[in-house]
Write a protein that holds these residues in place. Sequence first.
Motif, PDB file in Angstrom:
ATOM      1  N   ARG A 116       0.834  -1.203   0.000  1.00  0.00           N
ATOM      2  CA  ARG A 116       0.000   0.000   0.000  1.00  0.00           C
ATOM      3  C   ARG A 116       0.867   1.250   0.000  1.00  0.00           C
ATOM      4  O   ARG A 116       0.580   2.232  -0.680  1.00  0.00           O
ATOM      5  CB  ARG A 116      -0.927  -0.016   1.216  1.00  0.00           C
ATOM      6  N   ASN A 117       1.968   1.212   0.788  1.00  0.00           N
ATOM      7  CA  ASN A 117       2.875   2.354   0.819  1.00  0.00           C
ATOM      8  C   ASN A 117       3.527   2.581  -0.542  1.00  0.00           C
ATOM      9  O   ASN A 117       3.683   3.724  -0.987  1.00  0.00           O
ATOM     10  CB  ASN A 117       3.955   2.134   1.886  1.00  0.00           C
ATOM     11  N   MET A 120       1.012   4.275  -2.824  1.00  0.00           N
ATOM     12  CA  MET A 120       0.851   5.698  -2.571  1.00  0.00           C
ATOM     13  C   MET A 120       2.059   6.494  -3.083  1.00  0.00           C
ATOM     14  O   MET A 120       1.915   7.618  -3.564  1.00  0.00           O
ATOM     15  CB  MET A 120       0.641   5.955  -1.073  1.00  0.00           C
ATOM     16  N   GLU A 121       3.258   5.902  -2.998  1.00  0.00           N
ATOM     17  CA  GLU A 121       4.453   6.554  -3.527  1.00  0.00           C
ATOM     18  C   GLU A 121       4.332   6.761  -5.037  1.00  0.00           C
ATOM     19  O   GLU A 121       4.688   7.818  -5.563  1.00  0.00           O
ATOM     20  CB  GLU A 121       5.695   5.719  -3.214  1.00  0.00           C
ATOM     21  N   MET A 122       3.834   5.736  -5.735  1.00  0.00           N
ATOM     22  CA  MET A 122       3.673   5.823  -7.188  1.00  0.00           C
ATOM     23  C   MET A 122       2.653   6.887  -7.560  1.00  0.00           C
ATOM     24  O   MET A 122       2.854   7.668  -8.495  1.00  0.00           O
ATOM     25  CB  MET A 122       3.249   4.467  -7.748  1.00  0.00           C
ATOM     26  N   ILE A 123       1.558   6.944  -6.825  1.00  0.00           N
ATOM     27  CA  ILE A 123       0.505   7.927  -7.114  1.00  0.00           C
ATOM     28  C   ILE A 123       1.023   9.346  -6.921  1.00  0.00           C
ATOM     29  O   ILE A 123       0.745  10.248  -7.723  1.00  0.00           O
ATOM     30  CB  ILE A 123      -0.730   7.668  -6.227  1.00  0.00           C
ATOM     31  N   ARG A 124       1.811   9.547  -5.841  1.00  0.00           N
ATOM     32  CA  ARG A 124       2.361  10.878  -5.585  1.00  0.00           C
ATOM     33  C   ARG A 124       3.419  11.267  -6.622  1.00  0.00           C
ATOM     34  O   ARG A 124       3.502  12.416  -7.049  1.00  0.00           O
ATOM     35  CB  ARG A 124       2.954  10.937  -4.174  1.00  0.00           C
ATOM     36  N   GLY A 155       2.535  -2.906 -15.085  1.00  0.00           N
ATOM     37  CA  GLY A 155       3.792  -3.054 -14.355  1.00  0.00           C
ATOM     38  C   GLY A 155       3.655  -4.054 -13.231  1.00  0.00           C
ATOM     39  O   GLY A 155       2.618  -4.125 -12.569  1.00  0.00           O
ATOM     40  N   VAL A 156       4.693  -4.848 -13.001  1.00  0.00           N
ATOM     41  CA  VAL A 156       4.686  -5.839 -11.926  1.00  0.00           C
ATOM     42  C   VAL A 156       5.471  -5.283 -10.743  1.00  0.00           C
ATOM     43  O   VAL A 156       6.672  -5.026 -10.848  1.00  0.00           O
ATOM     44  CB  VAL A 156       5.301  -7.177 -12.391  1.00  0.00           C
ATOM     45  N   MET A 157       4.794  -5.076  -9.624  1.00  0.00           N
ATOM     46  CA  MET A 157       5.421  -4.550  -8.426  1.00  0.00           C
ATOM     47  C   MET A 157       6.003  -5.665  -7.566  1.00  0.00           C
ATOM     48  O   MET A 157       6.941  -5.457  -6.794  1.00  0.00           O
ATOM     49  CB  MET A 157       4.401  -3.743  -7.625  1.00  0.00           C
ATOM     50  N   PRO A 261      -0.095   3.708   8.965  1.00  0.00           N
ATOM     51  CA  PRO A 261       0.933   4.742   8.828  1.00  0.00           C
ATOM     52  C   PRO A 261       0.359   6.140   8.642  1.00  0.00           C
ATOM     53  O   PRO A 261       0.971   7.116   9.023  1.00  0.00           O
ATOM     54  CB  PRO A 261       1.685   4.304   7.566  1.00  0.00           C
ATOM     55  N   GLY A 262      -0.827   6.236   8.025  1.00  0.00           N
ATOM     56  CA  GLY A 262      -1.419   7.550   7.771  1.00  0.00           C
ATOM     57  C   GLY A 262      -2.339   8.020   8.889  1.00  0.00           C
ATOM     58  O   GLY A 262      -3.170   8.881   8.663  1.00  0.00           O
TER      59      GLY A 262
END
Length: 314
Positions: A116-117, A120-124, A155-157, A261-262
């Motif tokens: 999930r983190n 969110m990094e990719m979206i930002r 893309g494969v994460m 975390p948020g």
Amino acid sequence: MMIYKHDPYIKIYIKDLETGEKTDISKLVSGKSIHNRWAYNPSMLLQFTRCLARKVDDDGSLAGTFAITYDVWVKVNNRFRRRLYDPDMDMLTARWDFFSKTEWVLPPLPDYWEMRNKKMEMIRKFNETAFRFQSDLPGYTDVMPVSNKSDLTIGVMKGKVILEDPLTSENVTLDKGESLLFPPRETFKIHTVSDEPSYISISQPKDMKFDRYQKALEAKEKGEDPEGKLMKEFRKDDKDIYVFDQWIAEIKQEKETPIGPGWTWDGFVTSIKKRFFLIKHGLFYATAAIRSILGGKPFEEYAKASKTYFDSVV
């Protein structure tokens, strides 16, 4: 207790046991509610299945000749979308028991917080890109409907997948960190072939119409656009507006995450208010139901009275 929000994606199939052919009847089922609670509750899913079977075979003449299967994906609190049930399980013969493990309910996927983190990094980082994230278990295949108007990047994460193009019958294998630009298609298949779950992103350039809509809403709320000039672009019958409002609600909920975390104090207060609202309305509906059973009058009559009472004392 954490308040959570489901965002289910549901496909319902009738399978001919003689030929093995599957027919998608999702759009024909009128019993799908706006929240689709039955879809992510195993006992309710089986009840729904029995009701659906009676609609398909009202006189029992087709008994034993067809199966009902579901492909249910759910995204909880804006995490990765994941598969909920075994898509090959015939729910007419499935068994569920409160005191035993239900084999056809698939286990939760690990690494939710870690992935999930990363999401969110990719979206930002890529704020002009529209993303869709999902995960799947080893050995499963997903037939994914997509927009056939523009190219997609898959893309494969984490994990390893094989992408199958139904139009050309060509396969491409992608490992962690690899991606592929996919041409416009109505559907494509994703086979998870790694020993661990796969986590993938599907992305395409964002339509800046959403950003303009956000800015128009903010300007209207702040009083910076009293004449509503910025909103003139968006008609009430525009289908995109409904989708945009859902995205805005999801973004707002993401910022108010009560746990993890948020975590924020505002998020905690919001979660308490939501829980209070649910308990309050649960009480008045329960009271109305009991009074209806004992009094013999319509539920609606008692529901109105109960709501008035609880609104006055709670």
